[in-house]
Design a protein around this motif. Structure first.
Motif, PDB file in Angstrom:
ATOM      1  N   LYS A   1     129.082 -26.539  18.597  1.00 46.92           N
ATOM      2  CA  LYS A   1     128.761 -25.957  17.286  1.00 46.92           C
ATOM      3  C   LYS A   1     127.777 -24.809  17.431  1.00 46.92           C
ATOM      4  O   LYS A   1     127.872 -23.801  16.742  1.00 46.92           O
ATOM      5  CB  LYS A   1     128.152 -27.016  16.359  1.00 46.92           C
ATOM      6  N   LYS A   2     126.827 -24.961  18.345  1.00 46.97           N
ATOM      7  CA  LYS A   2     125.816 -23.919  18.562  1.00 46.97           C
ATOM      8  C   LYS A   2     126.464 -22.626  19.033  1.00 46.97           C
ATOM      9  O   LYS A   2     126.091 -21.542  18.593  1.00 46.97           O
ATOM     10  CB  LYS A   2     124.792 -24.390  19.592  1.00 46.97           C
ATOM     11  N   SER A   3     127.438 -22.755  19.913  1.00 44.70           N
ATOM     12  CA  SER A   3     128.130 -21.572  20.428  1.00 44.70           C
ATOM     13  C   SER A   3     128.935 -20.876  19.335  1.00 44.70           C
ATOM     14  O   SER A   3     128.900 -19.650  19.212  1.00 44.70           O
ATOM     15  CB  SER A   3     129.053 -21.964  21.578  1.00 44.70           C
ATOM     16  N   LEU A   4     129.641 -21.656  18.537  1.00 51.82           N
ATOM     17  CA  LEU A   4     130.430 -21.068  17.453  1.00 51.82           C
ATOM     18  C   LEU A   4     129.514 -20.445  16.393  1.00 51.82           C
ATOM     19  O   LEU A   4     129.831 -19.406  15.822  1.00 51.82           O
ATOM     20  CB  LEU A   4     131.352 -22.118  16.833  1.00 51.82           C
ATOM     21  N   LYS A   5     128.360 -21.038  16.194  1.00 54.38           N
ATOM     22  CA  LYS A   5     127.389 -20.480  15.253  1.00 54.38           C
ATOM     23  C   LYS A   5     126.879 -19.123  15.744  1.00 54.38           C
ATOM     24  O   LYS A   5     126.682 -18.205  14.951  1.00 54.38           O
ATOM     25  CB  LYS A   5     126.223 -21.443  15.058  1.00 54.38           C
ATOM     26  N   LYS A   6     126.708 -18.973  17.047  1.00 57.67           N
ATOM     27  CA  LYS A   6     126.263 -17.686  17.600  1.00 57.67           C
ATOM     28  C   LYS A   6     127.321 -16.610  17.388  1.00 57.67           C
ATOM     29  O   LYS A   6     126.985 -15.450  17.155  1.00 57.67           O
ATOM     30  CB  LYS A   6     125.927 -17.832  19.078  1.00 57.67           C
ATOM     31  N   VAL A   7     128.588 -16.986  17.463  1.00 59.93           N
ATOM     32  CA  VAL A   7     129.662 -16.030  17.184  1.00 59.93           C
ATOM     33  C   VAL A   7     129.559 -15.573  15.735  1.00 59.93           C
ATOM     34  O   VAL A   7     129.624 -14.383  15.438  1.00 59.93           O
ATOM     35  CB  VAL A   7     131.052 -16.651  17.473  1.00 59.93           C
ATOM     36  N   ARG A   8     129.370 -16.519  14.848  1.00 58.81           N
ATOM     37  CA  ARG A   8     129.241 -16.187  13.424  1.00 58.81           C
ATOM     38  C   ARG A   8     128.033 -15.278  13.184  1.00 58.81           C
ATOM     39  O   ARG A   8     128.127 -14.284  12.462  1.00 58.81           O
ATOM     40  CB  ARG A   8     129.099 -17.473  12.610  1.00 58.81           C
ATOM     41  N   GLU A   9     126.913 -15.594  13.802  1.00 57.76           N
ATOM     42  CA  GLU A   9     125.698 -14.785  13.639  1.00 57.76           C
ATOM     43  C   GLU A   9     125.903 -13.358  14.138  1.00 57.76           C
ATOM     44  O   GLU A   9     125.384 -12.417  13.554  1.00 57.76           O
ATOM     45  CB  GLU A   9     124.527 -15.442  14.369  1.00 57.76           C
ATOM     46  N   TYR A  10     126.658 -13.198  15.207  1.00 54.95           N
ATOM     47  CA  TYR A  10     126.940 -11.866  15.730  1.00 54.95           C
ATOM     48  C   TYR A  10     127.590 -11.005  14.649  1.00 54.95           C
ATOM     49  O   TYR A  10     127.201  -9.856  14.430  1.00 54.95           O
ATOM     50  CB  TYR A  10     127.846 -11.961  16.961  1.00 54.95           C
ATOM     51  N   PHE A  11     128.565 -11.551  13.961  1.00 54.55           N
ATOM     52  CA  PHE A  11     129.265 -10.790  12.936  1.00 54.55           C
ATOM     53  C   PHE A  11     128.445 -10.648  11.650  1.00 54.55           C
ATOM     54  O   PHE A  11     128.623  -9.688  10.919  1.00 54.55           O
ATOM     55  CB  PHE A  11     130.636 -11.411  12.652  1.00 54.55           C
ATOM     56  N   GLU A  12     127.554 -11.574  11.390  1.00 55.60           N
ATOM     57  CA  GLU A  12     126.700 -11.457  10.213  1.00 55.60           C
ATOM     58  C   GLU A  12     125.680 -10.336  10.360  1.00 55.60           C
ATOM     59  O   GLU A  12     125.196  -9.802   9.372  1.00 55.60           O
ATOM     60  CB  GLU A  12     125.975 -12.781   9.947  1.00 55.60           C
TER      61      GLU A  12
END
Length: 92
Positions: free
Chosen positions: A35-46
């Protein structure tokens, strides 16, 4: 140019389908630590100024739906790779 990628099927399930002009990813994480890794992907685009690059939806049981604009498809795959959610990306 087409893209092929590989992921560890023991850690996650990833499917993509066309969604109009966009690409829809269905991601199921078998390991909650990811989940932490997928959250970092989301943060990159945010962090960028484009509001419509990806739409990120969280569903129960570690299921995620991500709708990606076609012009951000490669960048999304690269971010998944950077976070070690993908093992390999090949442009063919």
């Amino acid at each position: 140019m087409k893209v092929a990628y590989k992921f560890d099927e023991k850690l996650l399930d990833l499917n993509e389908t066309a969604n109009g002009e966009d690409i829809e990813f269905s991601i199921i994480l078998f390991n909650s630590e990811l989940k932490k890794s997928l959250k970092k992907v989301r943060e990159y685009f945010e962090e960028n100024k484009v509001l419509t690059d990806i739409h990120y939806y969280i569903h129960p049981n570690n299921n995620y739906q991500v709708i990606v604009r076609k012009d951000f498809y490669n960048e999304f795959l690269i971010q998944l790779f950077r976070q070690q959610l993908l093992k390999e990306i090949v442009w063919i």
